[in-house]
Design an enzyme around this catalytic site. Structure first.
Site, short mmCIF file in Angstrom:
data_model
loop_
_atom_site.label_atom_id
_atom_site.label_comp_id
_atom_site.label_asym_id
_atom_site.label_seq_id
_atom_site.Cartn_x
_atom_site.Cartn_y
_atom_site.Cartn_z
N HIS A 53 0.83 -1.19 0.00
CA HIS A 53 0.00 0.00 0.00
C HIS A 53 0.87 1.25 0.00
O HIS A 53 1.84 1.34 0.74
CB HIS A 53 -0.89 0.04 1.25
CG HIS A 53 -1.72 -1.19 1.44
ND1 HIS A 53 -2.23 -1.56 2.67
CD2 HIS A 53 -2.15 -2.14 0.56
CE1 HIS A 53 -2.93 -2.69 2.54
NE2 HIS A 53 -2.89 -3.06 1.28
N TYR A 107 3.29 2.05 13.68
CA TYR A 107 3.75 3.08 12.75
C TYR A 107 3.14 4.43 13.10
O TYR A 107 1.98 4.55 13.47
CB TYR A 107 3.46 2.71 11.30
CG TYR A 107 2.05 2.32 10.98
CD1 TYR A 107 1.18 3.20 10.36
CD2 TYR A 107 1.57 1.04 11.28
CE1 TYR A 107 -0.12 2.84 10.04
CE2 TYR A 107 0.28 0.66 10.96
CZ TYR A 107 -0.57 1.58 10.35
OH TYR A 107 -1.86 1.21 10.04
#
Length: 480
Positions: free
Chosen positions: A76, A139
């Site tokens: 992605h 993240y």
């Protein structure tokens, strides 16, 4: 190829390294352990920026918990930057450059354990595969997730990409959505978003040069003048739509040096040269924008030339005082370039154009010969500003004029006469004290020469002033 890693290392020094994909960085994190477990500073802004990490200003922290070995997610690419690591377990990370350019399709892979973090700029495809059960993949991102954001996907199994997954995808755990993404040949390369620049004072000499050069340097440009945005009005500045702006270049200023000494001119000079920049600095800090502000050698008294960037201000008159006030406000903005220049010449009213007009009409001017400095032609000033922006130089103050031996105003005038085919002896040199003896004039620095070593150390070398003067006069003649 992935790097083999069985157990992560303790107490290794914090470090950063580049990868085959531009902008993708690997950080080696310091992990401290004792009988209770381990501890690390997963994100330490000050230390990491010192090593070369971009100040990407994260706003959201996400954790993806993966119960089993072989969970595979991606590829992605999102419109934001990511800072990836694992809190527990290990993962195989894979990244593919999906940005337009020569590195489109470039792949980088490596094992991620608690000792490793990876910085991924926007539009680079990101994927991972868990190598241990109960791997927590974490993240930071610098934009809030939005269903309206534009995402780009790439097929995990595309053999033309060539990712060597540790666990074959036939044995891995994938979502049905990830199985159906397009192959690299069908992915449209992502074009980086052009930064948008607001140029204040766009109708002035420098403003026009910036409007000409910024689009050629791949910037989107919006120019405003006083009637469109009065930078001295805090209400107007606060109400301005800053959402689409990345950079402000403040080319607006009150430049009537003598007029600034009058009762009417004094507040006008302070409004344009001090209050206006302070308002822009406040807006830039609030909206995380880069501010470029153009200053003047009039902030100095002219006794310590060549003037360096570290010289403290010592202005002689109201104009210089108001510019020094603006400089102080701009210096408080976290992301700023303060560009100090001298003796500006561009498309508009200026000393060179005045002398050329006098020469053409057989004028015999008296011009001061004890004020020395260097001319600055606006194409070079604009190019220098763009250089600072595009080469990502350190924030701060930079002197910028054209190169060459300093000259007095009388020497400049004589050069103009000579280069336009007229007698340079028609120019009569005169001392400043004598010239202004019967005039209501502001005090002026006698030496305006700027030290250019700092900006030249960045790789920008301004053209020699005499060369630019000849070209300028030739262009004037061609447009006559």
């Amino acid at each position: 190829m992935a790097e083999a890693s069985a157990n992560f290392q303790y107490s290794t020094p914090l470090g950063i390294s580049t990868t085959p994909i531009p902008g993708v960085l690997v950080l080696n994190l310091t992990v401290h352990a004792d009988n209770r477990g381990w501890f690390k500073e997963n994100w330490q802004r000050a230390k990491m920026l010192q090593l070369g990490m971009p100040d990407f200003k994260p706003v959201q922290n996400n954790i993806s918990f993966n119960k089993e070995i072989g969970v595979t997610r991606g590829i992605h690419a999102e419109p934001w930057d990511k800072f990836i690591s694992v809190a527990t377990g290990r993962a195989f990370g894979a990244w593919v450059d999906l940005r337009e350019g020569p590195t489109f399709g470039t792949v980088f892979t490596r094992i991620i354990d608690p000792n490793i973090a990876v910085y991924v700029p926007h539009s680079v495809g990101n994927a991972y595969q868990t190598l241990e059960p109960e791997t927590a993949y974490t993240y930071l991102v610098n934009a809030h997730w939005s269903p309206r954001a534009k995402y780009t996907f790439l097929n995990l199994a595309d053999e033309t990409v060539g990712i060597q997954w540790p666990i074959p995808l036939s044995d891995a755990i994938l979502s049905e959505k990830d199985k159906g993404h397009p192959r690299l040949a069908d992915v449209k390369p992502l074009v980086p978003k052009r930064k948008r620049v607001l140029v204040t004072g766009s109708g002035g000499q420098l403003g026009r040069a910036l409007l000409d050069q910024l689009p050629q340097a791949d910037f989107d440009v919006v120019g405003v003048d006083l009637k469109e945005l009065n930078i001295a009005d805090p209400t107007q500045v606060a109400a301005f739509d800053w959402s689409s702006i990345d950079i402000i270049i403040n080319a607006a200023a009150w430049t009537n040096v003598d007029g600034a000494e009058s009762p009417e001119g004094r507040p006008a000079a302070w409004a344009a040269n001090a209050t206006g920049p302070a308002n822009l600095a406040r807006a830039a800090a609030e909206h995380d924008l880069t501010l470029v502000h153009v200053s003047s050698e009039y902030t100095f008294d002219g006794t310590k030339a060549p003037h360096t960037e570290s010289e403290p201000p010592s202005p002689l008159g109201v104009y210089g005082q108001s510019k020094a006030g603006g400089d102080a406000a701009v210096a408080a903005c976290p992301k700023h370039f303060l560009v100090r220049t001298s003796w500006v010449v561009g498309d508009g009213h200026n000393f060179v154009r005045t002398m050329a007009g006098l020469a053409a009409n057989s004028g015999t001017p008296h011009v001061v010969d004890d004020q020395i400095g260097r001319l600055t032609f606006t194409p070079d000033l604009a190019a220098g500003i763009i250089h600072l922006l595009t080469t990502h130089q350190r924030w701060g103050t930079y002197n910028l004029s054209n190169e060459g031996d300093p000259m007095s105003w009388a020497e400049v005038a004589r050069n103009v006469y000579e280069l336009t085919g007229h007698d340079p002896q028609a120019v009569t040199p005169v001392r400043t004290a004598e010239y202004f003896a019967h005039k209501d004039a502001a005090p002026r620095p006698l030496d305006s020469t700027l030290d250019l070593s700092k900006i030249e150390a960045t790789g920008y070398h301004p053209v020699e002033a005499k060369t630019r003067l000849q070209e300028y006069l030739k262009a004037m003649k061609g447009h006559a």
